[in-house]
Design an enzyme around this catalytic site. Structure first.
Site, PDB file in Angstrom:
ATOM      1  N   TYR A 293       0.856  -1.198  -0.030  1.00 32.10           N
ATOM      2  CA  TYR A 293      -0.010   0.056  -0.032  1.00 32.10           C
ATOM      3  C   TYR A 293       0.677   1.263  -0.016  1.00 32.10           C
ATOM      4  O   TYR A 293       1.630   1.556   0.931  1.00 32.10           O
ATOM      5  CB  TYR A 293      -1.025  -0.151   1.220  1.00 32.10           C
ATOM      6  CG  TYR A 293      -1.888   0.831   1.213  1.00 32.10           C
ATOM      7  CD1 TYR A 293      -3.168   0.895   0.436  1.00 32.10           C
ATOM      8  CD2 TYR A 293      -1.783   2.305   1.792  1.00 32.10           C
ATOM      9  CE1 TYR A 293      -4.224   1.841   0.799  1.00 32.10           C
ATOM     10  CE2 TYR A 293      -2.508   3.201   1.802  1.00 32.10           C
ATOM     11  CZ  TYR A 293      -3.995   2.971   1.085  1.00 32.10           C
ATOM     12  OH  TYR A 293      -4.812   3.905   1.391  1.00 32.10           O
ATOM     13  N   TYR A 343      -5.632   5.671  -7.192  1.00 40.26           N
ATOM     14  CA  TYR A 343      -5.719   5.518  -5.875  1.00 40.26           C
ATOM     15  C   TYR A 343      -7.376   5.046  -5.590  1.00 40.26           C
ATOM     16  O   TYR A 343      -8.033   6.111  -5.737  1.00 40.26           O
ATOM     17  CB  TYR A 343      -5.388   6.682  -5.345  1.00 40.26           C
ATOM     18  CG  TYR A 343      -5.596   6.276  -3.797  1.00 40.26           C
ATOM     19  CD1 TYR A 343      -4.536   5.458  -3.055  1.00 40.26           C
ATOM     20  CD2 TYR A 343      -6.563   7.389  -2.901  1.00 40.26           C
ATOM     21  CE1 TYR A 343      -4.875   5.415  -1.540  1.00 40.26           C
ATOM     22  CE2 TYR A 343      -6.533   7.059  -1.289  1.00 40.26           C
ATOM     23  CZ  TYR A 343      -5.967   6.149  -0.872  1.00 40.26           C
ATOM     24  OH  TYR A 343      -5.975   5.806   0.381  1.00 40.26           O
TER      25      TYR A 343
END
Length: 388
Positions: A293, A343
């Site tokens: 991440y 994102y």
């Protein structure tokens, strides 16, 4: 051979059988529900499963499309399991883990996890000043830590101070993600290379983090289908088995700043990692490719340490010498990640992990057999260890 649960729990008992996504862009015309439906239908088609067979769903508490709307619009059957996971970027892998646990326990047979978001064209969560601040934010936002980037900037500065991490190390992260996005036609940054000069001369967003240390702002949706390992072998695509799954919320955790712990740099990744590796037959040395991440570049060094790829304080140095590039020690975020593909609260890391283990990535790691996927470090988090 993959098992079917029992004493081993979720280990290899379930698999991701289908993935789907919409285009990614700064602004898409469709609303979030429409995007969600399109991603879910694409994932079911990828798996060769009829929508009427779906009996379990999982998503984020921040997801605006609820299970009732989705079930009606797509045409699911009776749902016998549905859950939502909190903490935004920390929830991505947990949605899949919840489905794996439900299927292993016999509560469902076909699960769908998804995330649909219009962050590129929608509002910023922290701009709504009419909403009462949650208790943790009352200790930070009045004093200038308004955005997630401000909080992560503090952790980055502390890591720099204690361990000598530099902006060059953060650039290594940004560059690796951008290089992979430049190979991925679906990525927002597909045709936009990044250089060190561009990085070092870009504007500050929250010092020491510059523009390219921050993830994109994207509209888009993604989904995946989870079934038993036995069922997956008869699906349309090569199955990707869920070998281990974990969530992590360490004791005395405090948002992204982690104030109340003995060590703010030992975040939720450490708690998730202990559980993940405890229930796995693999170790960090066995991981061929990782999807970590990357809402902000400092999360990569912190996660590399937390998940055991290097020692404490060595996350910055780990990025040197092309370690995160294709052919390096740990090829990273091979679709471009949150920094350069899209994102959408980290869900694209799951789908890219599946593509790697199917052998269909645009930046394919040769003979990749294992992939670590992580959710957001800094908040209560989750992780998956996938294998083919």
């Amino acid at each position: 051979m993959p098992g079917t649960g029992g004493a081993q729990g979720v280990k290899d008992a379930t698999a991701i059988a289908g993935i789907g996504q919409t285009p990614f862009a700064k602004r898409l015309p469709e609303d979030e529900r429409t995007l969600a439906c399109r991603a879910v239908l694409a994932a079911l088609d990828d798996a060769g499963i009829d929508p009427g067979e779906v009996d379990a769903v999982a998503s984020y508490t921040m997801e605006d499309t609820d299970e009732v709307e989705l079930a009606k619009a797509v045409g699911f059957g009776d749902l016998t399991f549905f859950s939502k996971v909190g903490y935004g970027g920390g929830g991505s892998c947990a949605t899949v883990a919840h489905l794996a646990a439900a299927i292993t326990a016999g509560q469902a047979t076909v699960g769908v996890a998804w995330r649909s978001r219009k962050r590129g064209s929608g509002p910023r969560p922290w701009t709504n000043t009419a909403v009462q601040l949650p208790t943790p934010a009352q200790w930070t936002r009045p004093y200038g830590l308004l955005r997630p980037v401000d909080e992560i900037a503090m952790l980055a500065r502390r890591h720099m101070h204690e361990y000598g991490t530099t902006r060059d190390h953060l650039f290594n992260v940004a560059l690796a993600c951008r290089n992979r996005a430049n190979q991925n036609p679906a990525a927002v940054m597909y045709d936009r290379p990044l250089t060190r000069e561009m990085y070092m001369s870009s504007r500050w967003i929250s010092e020491p983090l510059c523009l390219f240390d921050n993830c994109l702002e994207t509209d888009g949706a993604l989904a995946c289908v989870v079934v038993s390992a036995e069922r997956a072998r008869d699906c349309r695509r090569r199955p990707v088995y869920i070998h281990s799954a974990a969530q992590g919320l360490p004791a005395q955790h405090h948002g992204m700043v982690n104030y109340w712990t003995d060590d703010p740099l030992t975040g939720p990744a450490w708690a998730a990692a202990r559980h993940l590796w405890k229930h796995a037959d693999l170790t960090p040395e066995d991981v061929d490719v990782a999807q970590i991440y990357d809402a902000f570049t400092p999360l990569i060094p912190l996660s590399l340490e937390g998940y055991g790829f290097c020692g404490r304080g060595e996350g910055g140095a780990f990025t040197e010498g092309g370690a995160l590039e294709t052919g390096g020690r740990l090829p990273l975020n091979t679709g471009g990640g949150g920094l350069s593909e899209a994102y959408v609260h980290g869900f694209n890391l799951i789908t890219e992990g599946v593509r790697q283990l199917r052998g269909t990535s645009t930046a394919q790691v040769p003979d990749a057999a294992t992939c670590l996927v992580t959710a957001g470090e800094g908040v209560p988090t989750s992780a998956l260890l996938l294998r083919n």
